[in-house]
Design a protein around this motif. Sequence first.
Motif, PDB file in Angstrom:
ATOM      1  N   ALA A   1       0.853  -1.186   0.000  1.00 34.67           N
ATOM      2  CA  ALA A   1       0.000   0.000   0.000  1.00 34.67           C
ATOM      3  C   ALA A   1       0.887   1.233   0.000  1.00 34.67           C
ATOM      4  O   ALA A   1       1.845   1.324   0.772  1.00 34.67           O
ATOM      5  CB  ALA A   1      -0.910   0.006   1.231  1.00 34.67           C
ATOM      6  N   ALA A   2       0.584   2.172  -0.875  1.00 32.52           N
ATOM      7  CA  ALA A   2       1.345   3.420  -0.945  1.00 32.52           C
ATOM      8  C   ALA A   2       0.546   4.406  -1.785  1.00 32.52           C
ATOM      9  O   ALA A   2      -0.276   4.004  -2.618  1.00 32.52           O
ATOM     10  CB  ALA A   2       2.704   3.170  -1.605  1.00 32.52           C
ATOM     11  N   ASP A   3       0.790   5.662  -1.556  1.00 35.86           N
ATOM     12  CA  ASP A   3       0.068   6.691  -2.302  1.00 35.86           C
ATOM     13  C   ASP A   3       0.771   6.890  -3.654  1.00 35.86           C
ATOM     14  O   ASP A   3       1.592   7.791  -3.818  1.00 35.86           O
ATOM     15  CB  ASP A   3       0.045   7.985  -1.488  1.00 35.86           C
ATOM     16  N   ILE A   4       0.410   6.067  -4.583  1.00 36.82           N
ATOM     17  CA  ILE A   4       1.122   6.045  -5.864  1.00 36.82           C
ATOM     18  C   ILE A   4       0.941   7.349  -6.630  1.00 36.82           C
ATOM     19  O   ILE A   4       1.888   7.893  -7.202  1.00 36.82           O
ATOM     20  CB  ILE A   4       0.654   4.836  -6.703  1.00 36.82           C
TER      21      ILE A   4
ATOM     22  N   PRO B   1      -3.711   6.422   0.386  1.00 37.76           N
ATOM     23  CA  PRO B   1      -2.900   5.262   0.004  1.00 37.76           C
ATOM     24  C   PRO B   1      -3.641   4.341  -0.965  1.00 37.76           C
ATOM     25  O   PRO B   1      -4.818   4.037  -0.759  1.00 37.76           O
ATOM     26  CB  PRO B   1      -2.660   4.533   1.337  1.00 37.76           C
ATOM     27  N   ASP B   2      -2.961   3.943  -2.003  1.00 38.42           N
ATOM     28  CA  ASP B   2      -3.487   2.993  -2.976  1.00 38.42           C
ATOM     29  C   ASP B   2      -2.952   1.597  -2.643  1.00 38.42           C
ATOM     30  O   ASP B   2      -2.119   1.452  -1.751  1.00 38.42           O
ATOM     31  CB  ASP B   2      -3.061   3.420  -4.387  1.00 38.42           C
ATOM     32  N   VAL B   3      -3.416   0.621  -3.381  1.00 39.91           N
ATOM     33  CA  VAL B   3      -3.019  -0.760  -3.095  1.00 39.91           C
ATOM     34  C   VAL B   3      -2.595  -1.438  -4.390  1.00 39.91           C
ATOM     35  O   VAL B   3      -3.271  -1.304  -5.413  1.00 39.91           O
ATOM     36  CB  VAL B   3      -4.191  -1.545  -2.463  1.00 39.91           C
ATOM     37  N   VAL B   4      -1.480  -2.148  -4.338  1.00 36.82           N
ATOM     38  CA  VAL B   4      -1.100  -2.999  -5.473  1.00 36.82           C
ATOM     39  C   VAL B   4      -1.072  -4.444  -5.002  1.00 36.82           C
ATOM     40  O   VAL B   4      -0.702  -4.719  -3.860  1.00 36.82           O
ATOM     41  CB  VAL B   4       0.264  -2.617  -6.085  1.00 36.82           C
ATOM     42  N   THR B   5      -1.502  -5.321  -5.870  1.00 40.61           N
ATOM     43  CA  THR B   5      -1.557  -6.732  -5.524  1.00 40.61           C
ATOM     44  C   THR B   5      -0.941  -7.555  -6.643  1.00 40.61           C
ATOM     45  O   THR B   5      -0.964  -7.141  -7.797  1.00 40.61           O
ATOM     46  CB  THR B   5      -3.008  -7.207  -5.343  1.00 40.61           C
ATOM     47  N   THR B   6      -0.443  -8.724  -6.274  1.00 41.84           N
ATOM     48  CA  THR B   6       0.037  -9.647  -7.297  1.00 41.84           C
ATOM     49  C   THR B   6      -1.068 -10.664  -7.596  1.00 41.84           C
ATOM     50  O   THR B   6      -2.146 -10.604  -7.017  1.00 41.84           O
ATOM     51  CB  THR B   6       1.303 -10.380  -6.839  1.00 41.84           C
TER      52      THR B   6
ATOM     53  N   PHE C   1      -5.257  -0.909  -7.256  1.00 45.68           N
ATOM     54  CA  PHE C   1      -6.525  -0.373  -6.774  1.00 45.68           C
ATOM     55  C   PHE C   1      -6.306   1.074  -6.346  1.00 45.68           C
ATOM     56  O   PHE C   1      -5.683   1.339  -5.316  1.00 45.68           O
ATOM     57  CB  PHE C   1      -7.042  -1.199  -5.602  1.00 45.68           C
ATOM     58  N   HIS C   2      -6.838   1.963  -7.146  1.00 44.37           N
ATOM     59  CA  HIS C   2      -6.695   3.374  -6.819  1.00 44.37           C
ATOM     60  C   HIS C   2      -7.701   3.761  -5.748  1.00 44.37           C
ATOM     61  O   HIS C   2      -8.902   3.481  -5.860  1.00 44.37           O
ATOM     62  CB  HIS C   2      -6.919   4.235  -8.071  1.00 44.37           C
ATOM     63  N   ASN C   3      -7.207   4.418  -4.704  1.00 41.11           N
ATOM     64  CA  ASN C   3      -8.068   4.869  -3.611  1.00 41.11           C
ATOM     65  C   ASN C   3      -8.770   6.149  -4.047  1.00 41.11           C
ATOM     66  O   ASN C   3      -8.136   7.178  -4.296  1.00 41.11           O
ATOM     67  CB  ASN C   3      -7.195   5.116  -2.374  1.00 41.11           C
TER      68      ASN C   3
END
Lengths: 508, 461
Positions: free
Chosen positions: A343-346, A352-357, A367-369
Motif C-alpha cells: 500500500a502506498a500513495d502512488i 494510500p493505494d493498493v497494489v496486488t500480485t 486499486f486506486h483509492n
Amino acid sequence: MTSRPFRSVRTQNVENAHIGRHARRVGCFTTCTAVSCVLALGMTAPPAKNQDAAVTFVDVTQTTGVRFRNMNSPTPDKFLIEAMTGGVAVFDYDNDGWPDIFLVNGARLTPNQTGADVDKSSPEYWNRLYHNNHDGTFTDVTERAGLKGMRFDMGVATGDYDNDGYVDLLVTGYGGVTLYHNNGNGTFTDVTEKAGLRTQGWTTGAAFLDFNNDGKLDLFIGRYLDWSFLNNPVCLGNTNVRSYCHPNVFQPVAFYLFRNNGDGTFTDVSAQSHISDHPGKALGVAIADFNNDGLIDLVVANDAYPQELFINNGDGTFSESALTAGIAYNDQGGVFSDMGIDAADIDEDGFPDVVTTALSYQGYDYFHNNGDGTFTSLAADSGLKRATWMLGGWGIRVFDYDNDGKKDVLVLDSHVMDNIQLSEPDLKYEQPPLLLRQLAGRFVDVSSNSGEVFRQAWASRGAAFGDLFNDGHIDVVVNTCGGQAHILRNEGGNHNSWAAFALGVCRA
Amino acid sequence: MNRTRNGWVAVGILLLGLGLPLSAQETAAELFNQAAALISNDKPESALGPLRRAAAMAPRDPVVHRYLGYALWRLGQWDAAANELNTAMKLAPGDMYAAYFLGRVDEDRGKTNQAILLFQIAASGPELVYDSVARLGQAYFKRGQFQMSEDAYRQAVRAAPLDSSLHYQLARVLQKNRRLQDADEEFKLSKRLADLDQQQIRDLFVLSNLVREKKDADIESAVTKLMQESTDDAEIMARLGLILAQGGYQQQALAPLERASLLKPSDFETQFNLGLCLSQLGQAADAETALLRADNLRPNSFEVNSALAVLYVNQSRTADAIQRLRRAQALQPDDPAVLALLGHEELAAGRYRDAVKVLVLGSQKRPDDPRILALLCDGYHEEGHYSEALSTARRLMREHPDEAIGYFKAGREMLKVGRNAEANQLFEDATRLDASFEPMIKELQKGSLRQTGAPTSGVLQ
C-alpha cells in the motif's frame, strides 16, 4: 507501512523507528531535552545528474558473503507448505546505522509425514541473520543471535514492540509464530509464551501496527488455510501428475489480532475486534490509513479468495468492508490469487493505494483509492496488467528506485507449482523479477534496461527492501523457494539527489 | 485439482469455406485443426506455429487470424494479437468472436473507447458472445457512464442470475449511481451466491438450462430434487423460485418462493419475487401482501412501487396506482415505462393537465415509443387542445408511418374540427394498416366513443 509473509515490515512510529523513504540511521541519537524531537541527517547530490542514464540492479550475492539456500524439502506428497516459504527482512538489529538481513527457511520434511513436528536441527534448515559489515559484506550471526528457529517457517515481521530502541522479530510458520525479543547485545530471546502469543495453524503474513494509537505496537497475524499433514489430499494436474492443491480445496481460517499491553505481553483481541469474524486465506497484509482518519487500517492479500479490508473504527473494533469498497475482487468481480500486496500513495493524492500480485493470466492489480471509501482498479489503464499478464507475483514493493520522486514498483515472480510446465507448457515455474517505472501515471516495464538480474529466472518468494550499502539507493534482498537468496544492489546511474533522515522520539 | 486458469477457449468453429485450392486447403485445415486442439487443451504457445503456417497458406481466412489473435492475446502479446484480430474483422466484418477478443485485448490495453465499440458488436447478435454484455458494462463503468453500465449489467444478470461476480459489479455501479440501498442488497446477494455450495449451484445451473429449453419433464424432476435436498436453504429456494418464475413457470415457482419467504421473511428479494409471481398468477390479494412486505423492508424501491402500480392498474385502483407510480417516478424520474403508465392513469382519473405534463416528459425520454405519443394526443384532446393533439398525431404518423394509431388519432382530431373528408381519408389509412380499428372508427363517426379507449391499453403490458 506494509507487511507480507515474505518480506520485512517497516515499523510504525515509536522510539527509534526508521521512517520514510531512504531512511538511514547514522550513528546514535542526539540527546534531547524536549518531550520529543526529531533528528535529521542528510546526504545529497553526489556527482552530476544524468537523467537519461538507466538505474541498474546487480546481483552481488557472491561478494557479500551471504550463502543462503532456502530448504523447502519437496516431497512426493506435495505438502502445500513446501510451495510457500520463505520470507526475508531487512532491518538494523544492532542500531549501527547499517541494515542487516534475516532470511526465513523451511525444515526437513519426510514423505508420508503425518505429524506437525518438523526437523529444523540441521544448519541447512536454519533461519539466518546476517550482520552488515559496513563494507558490502555480511557475516552470519545466527547462532550467536539465537535465531535458528524451530518450525517450517514462512514469513517475518519486524518492530520494536517494547519500545526499548531495538527492533524485535516475529517469525511466522506452520504451527504458529515465534516472537524474538532483541536484547540489544546482538542476541534475541524467544518470548512467545511469555508475551502471550498463543497461536496455531499456518501463520503467514504479519504486521506490527499501533491500531489503538497508544504508542505501543500491536500485532496482526494472518493465516493461510486449514491445510495440515493429515489434510493433504491428492490433487492431480491435467497430466495426472500429483501437484500442489488449489487453495479452493481447503477452508479459510481466522486471523489473529493481539493488543500490546505495554508490559511485554499481548492480549488476544481477535474476537472482540471482529478480526476473527472474517476468515480468509492470507498470504500478505498491508497496513495504511486508507480513509485518512488517523487510524491504521489493514488490507489482507488472500489467495484465490476475496481480499479483505479491515477499516479501523477507533474503538478497538474493525469493519470488514472490502466488498463495498471495491477491493474484494478484480474489476470483473472475480477472485484472484493474491500472494503479495503493498500500500502506498502512488498518485500522490493523499490517499494510500493498493497494489496486488496474482497468478499468470490474471494480471496484477492497482486499486486506486478514490478517497471516498472506494477503490477503482487501474490495472489496465496503468499498464500493470499488460506487464504482468504471464507472471505470478510474490514480494511486491512500491518505492522510488531511481530517486526521481515518483513511486515505482518492483515485483518478485514465480508460479506456485513447481511442475506447472507439465500441465501448462506456456508457463514457467521460475520467472524473472519485474521492474516497473512510473511515467506520467503509467507503469512502464524497464526490466530489460535495468540489469542482467531481470533476465534471471528464480522461484522467488519474499523480498525485502533497504539501503544496504548506505549509498542512497534502495537495494533488494530476495528469498527463493528451494533456491539461493539473492542480493540485488541498486547501482544508481542517474545520480539523482537523495536525502536520509534518522528520526526518533526522545523522552525528556 | 490443478492450479491453472480456465481460459477462454474458442471452440466449435468449423473450418469451412476457406476458398483455397484443395491441396492447400487440406494442409491449412490440418494445421488449423491441430492448433484448435492445442488451444482447447490450453496450450496457446504450442498453437502459434501451426496457426502462423496456416495463416501464411490461407491469408484471407478470418477464422485462422482470429485463432491466431486469440493465442497471442493469451500469451500477453497484445499488440500482435490486435493486428491479427483486426485482420480477422476486416476479412469478416460481422465476426462477433473476433470483435469480442479484440475488445478483450483493447480492454486489457486500457483502450476503453475502442473496447466499447467492439463489445457492442459482440453483444449485438441474437446470441451473446461469452460475457460481452458484462464487459460492456465494465467498459461503460470505466468511462464513467454509470447508467449505461447499470443497464448492461442488468442485462447480464438476467442472462446469468446466479453469477455472483455480476451482482458484485452491478452493486458497484449502483453505488456510483447513488442508489446505496440497492447497491447494498446486490453486494449481499453477491456474497450469498459466492458462498453457496458449488453442487447446488451446478444443480441450479442445470435447471436454468432446462427452463430455457422448456424441458418440462426434466424440470419437474430437477425441481423435486432441489426442493428435497435444499428445503432448509433459503437462498437456494429463492434462486430456484426466481429461475422458474423468470422462465415462465410461475406456478412451479410458488412453492420454493413461499418456502424461502418462510425461512427468511426479512429478505427483500424473496418477498418481491413472491409478490411478482403471485401477481402474474392473478392472485392479487396475496401478491399485494407480499409486495407490501417488500415495501416495508425497502420503502424506496423503484421495483416494488412499479410492481404494486401494475397490480393496482390491473385492479382498476387508479388512485392507488397513481400514488405508487408517482413514488416510482420520484425514484427514477426518467423511466419511460413509468411515465407512460402514469400518464395513462392520470388520463383515466381525468387529470388531463397532469397527464400531459408527464407524457410530454415521456415523449422526450422515449421519442420512439408510439404509445406515449398516442396517450399524449389523448391528453391534449381531453384538455381541448385540439391543435396540439393534431400536431402530436401527425408526429406519430411521421415517426411511425406503419402504425395505424397515428392515422386514427389524426382522423379523430380532424373529425373534431369538422374536416370530415380529411378525417375519413385518415381513417381509411388506419384501417388499411390495422383492420381492428374499424369498429372504433365507426363508433367515433357516430360521435359516441370516449377517446382514451382500447388503442392505448398496450401501455399496460
